[in-house]
Design a protein around this motif. Structure first.
Motif, mmCIF file in Angstrom:
data_model
loop_
_atom_site.group_PDB
_atom_site.id
_atom_site.type_symbol
_atom_site.label_atom_id
_atom_site.label_comp_id
_atom_site.label_asym_id
_atom_site.label_seq_id
_atom_site.Cartn_x
_atom_site.Cartn_y
_atom_site.Cartn_z
ATOM 1 N N ALA A 141 0.815 -1.214 0.000
ATOM 2 C CA ALA A 141 0.000 0.000 0.000
ATOM 3 C C ALA A 141 0.848 1.264 0.000
ATOM 4 N N SER A 142 2.125 1.138 0.351
ATOM 5 C CA SER A 142 2.955 2.327 0.523
ATOM 6 C C SER A 142 3.949 2.580 -0.605
ATOM 7 N N VAL A 143 4.230 1.561 -1.436
ATOM 8 C CA VAL A 143 5.286 1.724 -2.439
ATOM 9 C C VAL A 143 4.820 2.550 -3.629
ATOM 10 N N ASP A 144 5.741 3.318 -4.181
ATOM 11 C CA ASP A 144 5.488 4.069 -5.417
ATOM 12 C C ASP A 144 6.053 3.243 -6.565
ATOM 13 N N ALA A 145 5.340 2.198 -6.922
ATOM 14 C CA ALA A 145 5.814 1.244 -7.918
ATOM 15 C C ALA A 145 4.620 0.471 -8.460
ATOM 16 N N THR A 146 4.820 -0.193 -9.584
ATOM 17 C CA THR A 146 3.817 -1.117 -10.095
ATOM 18 C C THR A 146 3.747 -2.314 -9.148
ATOM 19 N N VAL A 147 2.535 -2.699 -8.769
ATOM 20 C CA VAL A 147 2.352 -3.812 -7.841
ATOM 21 C C VAL A 147 1.786 -5.006 -8.603
ATOM 22 N N SER A 148 2.491 -6.131 -8.508
ATOM 23 C CA SER A 148 2.073 -7.380 -9.142
ATOM 24 C C SER A 148 1.855 -8.421 -8.056
ATOM 25 N N ILE A 149 0.714 -9.110 -8.112
ATOM 26 C CA ILE A 149 0.363 -10.094 -7.090
ATOM 27 C C ILE A 149 -0.048 -11.411 -7.741
ATOM 28 N N ASP A 150 0.547 -12.493 -7.265
ATOM 29 C CA ASP A 150 0.140 -13.844 -7.631
ATOM 30 C C ASP A 150 -0.182 -14.581 -6.337
ATOM 31 N N PRO A 151 -1.456 -14.750 -5.983
ATOM 32 C CA PRO A 151 -1.790 -15.420 -4.715
ATOM 33 C C PRO A 151 -1.206 -16.818 -4.606
ATOM 34 N N ASN A 152 -0.999 -17.493 -5.758
ATOM 35 C CA ASN A 152 -0.382 -18.823 -5.768
ATOM 36 C C ASN A 152 -1.029 -19.703 -4.699
ATOM 37 N N VAL A 153 -2.307 -19.912 -4.841
ATOM 38 C CA VAL A 153 -3.129 -20.535 -3.800
ATOM 39 C C VAL A 153 -2.632 -21.940 -3.464
ATOM 40 N N ARG A 154 -2.429 -22.175 -2.179
ATOM 41 C CA ARG A 154 -2.002 -23.482 -1.686
ATOM 42 C C ARG A 154 -2.996 -23.942 -0.632
ATOM 43 N N PRO A 155 -3.905 -24.843 -0.960
ATOM 44 C CA PRO A 155 -4.890 -25.306 0.025
ATOM 45 C C PRO A 155 -4.274 -25.882 1.290
ATOM 46 N N SER A 156 -3.055 -26.411 1.187
ATOM 47 C CA SER A 156 -2.418 -26.972 2.373
ATOM 48 C C SER A 156 -1.810 -25.899 3.264
ATOM 49 N N PHE A 157 -1.774 -24.664 2.780
ATOM 50 C CA PHE A 157 -1.186 -23.579 3.564
ATOM 51 C C PHE A 157 -2.232 -22.617 4.115
ATOM 52 N N GLY A 158 -3.307 -22.424 3.378
ATOM 53 C CA GLY A 158 -4.362 -21.534 3.836
ATOM 54 C C GLY A 158 -5.714 -22.058 3.399
ATOM 55 N N THR A 159 -6.751 -21.761 4.170
ATOM 56 C CA THR A 159 -8.083 -22.216 3.820
ATOM 57 C C THR A 159 -8.683 -21.343 2.723
ATOM 58 N N ARG A 160 -9.688 -21.883 2.067
ATOM 59 C CA ARG A 160 -10.388 -21.114 1.041
ATOM 60 C C ARG A 160 -10.947 -19.822 1.626
ATOM 61 N N GLU A 161 -11.473 -19.898 2.847
ATOM 62 C CA GLU A 161 -12.055 -18.713 3.491
ATOM 63 C C GLU A 161 -10.990 -17.645 3.753
ATOM 64 N N GLU A 162 -9.789 -18.068 4.121
ATOM 65 C CA GLU A 162 -8.712 -17.099 4.355
ATOM 66 C C GLU A 162 -8.349 -16.369 3.070
ATOM 67 N N TYR A 163 -8.247 -17.121 1.980
ATOM 68 C CA TYR A 163 -7.924 -16.479 0.706
ATOM 69 C C TYR A 163 -9.031 -15.521 0.267
ATOM 70 N N LEU A 164 -10.283 -15.950 0.384
ATOM 71 C CA LEU A 164 -11.394 -15.112 -0.065
ATOM 72 C C LEU A 164 -11.518 -13.851 0.781
ATOM 73 N N GLU A 165 -11.167 -13.939 2.044
ATOM 74 C CA GLU A 165 -11.215 -12.764 2.914
ATOM 75 C C GLU A 165 -10.199 -11.709 2.490
ATOM 76 N N ARG A 166 -9.036 -12.168 2.052
ATOM 77 C CA ARG A 166 -7.956 -11.241 1.712
ATOM 78 C C ARG A 166 -7.960 -10.799 0.258
ATOM 79 N N LEU A 167 -8.581 -11.566 -0.617
ATOM 80 C CA LEU A 167 -8.537 -11.259 -2.044
ATOM 81 C C LEU A 167 -9.039 -9.861 -2.392
ATOM 82 N N PRO A 168 -10.118 -9.350 -1.782
ATOM 83 C CA PRO A 168 -10.523 -7.976 -2.095
ATOM 84 C C PRO A 168 -9.424 -6.952 -1.809
ATOM 85 N N ARG A 169 -8.675 -7.136 -0.727
ATOM 86 C CA ARG A 169 -7.588 -6.208 -0.422
ATOM 87 C C ARG A 169 -6.484 -6.321 -1.467
#
Length: 302
Positions: A141-169
């Motif tokens: 949120a603070s950098v003056d740069a192009t921001v690229s994000i790849d969630p690289n979803v790993r079901p064994s690392f985070g739940t579907r609900e955790e990913y969906l909660e953060r995806l809007p941000r």
């Protein structure tokens, strides 16, 4: 300015079943680290921001990244252990993983460790640190740069609900949002890729790229879309292919002057970048493990 990649290095252990035992071959991996290696090999000046353990795997990661020309000056030396992923490759070369990451170094960033970073043209991140560390979101949120994000979803690392909660941000922070069709199937089962892209655009992501394996990639810019076909290649395995795609995409954008702030490009330009990225990913699929090509090797058909 360089492209900075923030995230994990992972010890990818490829298991071979023997009578009464398992034999494991360990290679350096981890989505963000793979992306940094691929970017640097293609010729982009690349800085890796990682928490590298002092254990034997951390030594392997430093050697691997340095040999590919990646700048490690932004890395933190961490007391915690490295993450281990046990990889299983099926007959089609598709890899699945079980992660051993509790208490690992990769995602335990603090705000202090991320303060005072040198300016960058682009910051790419995703996976473990993005899901687990609030400090990483604050940095984005603070950098003056192009921001690229790849969630690289790993079901064994985070739940579907955790990913969906953060995806809007993440959508609100991202200039480029890259996902795979596997990510889509897990996060939004039964949803068409077009509907998913429209939803992510509405949340703030201007450019969405969805990789589709043998189906190539879909590029969606402000709701306008185009398909990019895959390249025909003899697949050894798909380990690191998505990370190589991301690197190829960002390398092309950087080389054509599109990184350094909010994106200013049209759909045709995004499609050209994706076509180059597909070529880089295809090369990676033609060799074992996450071993992306050097720029000189792309002149040779894999």
């Amino acid at each position: 300015m360089d492209v900075a990649v923030l995230g994990e290095c992972v010890a990818d252990a490829f298991a071979t079943r023997l009578p009464g035992e398992l034999s494991m071959r360990v290679l350096p991996g981890g989505g963000p680290a793979n992306t940094a290696v691929a970017l640097s090999r293609l010729g982009t000046v690349t800085r890796f921001l990682g928490r590298l353990s002092t254990d034997v795997f951390g030594e392997l990661f430093r050697e691997h990244l340095s040999a590919s020309g990646v700048d490690l000056s932004g890395c933190v030396t961490a007391a915690e252990p490295s993450t281990l992923a046990v990889a299983t490759v099926d007959r089609d070369g598709h890899a699945s993983y079980s992660f051993h990451a509790e208490g690992a170094a990769d995602w335990q960033w603090t705000a202090a460790e991320l303060s005072g970073l040198a300016p960058m043209a682009c910051l790419h991140t995703g996976s473990m640190a993005l899901l687990r560390s609030a400090a990483v979101e604050e940095l984005l949120a603070s950098v003056d740069a192009t921001v690229s994000i790849d969630p690289n979803v790993r079901p064994s690392f985070g739940t579907r609900e955790e990913y969906l909660e953060r995806l809007p941000r993440w959508c609100a922070l991202a200039d480029v949002l890259k996902l795979s069709d596997d990510d889509l199937a897990y996060l939004l089962p039964g949803t068409s890729v077009e509907a998913a892209c429209d939803g992510w655009h509405a949340l703030g992501a201007r450019l969405v790229v969805v990789t589709r394996g043998a189906g190539g990639a879909l590029v969606s810019l402000d709701g306008r879309r185009a398909a990019v076909p895959a390249r025909s290649v003899a697949v050894v395995d798909t380990v690191g292919a998505g990370d190589s795609f991301t690197a190829g995409f960002l390398h092309w954008l950087d080389g054509h002057g599109h990184l350094g702030g909010r994106l200013d490009l049209d759909l045709d330009t995004a499609v050209e970048a994706a076509a180059f990225a597909v070529r880089v990913a295809a090369w990676t699929c033609s060799v074992a493990g996450a071993n992306p090509p050097w720029a000189s090797e792309l002149s040779v058909t894999p």
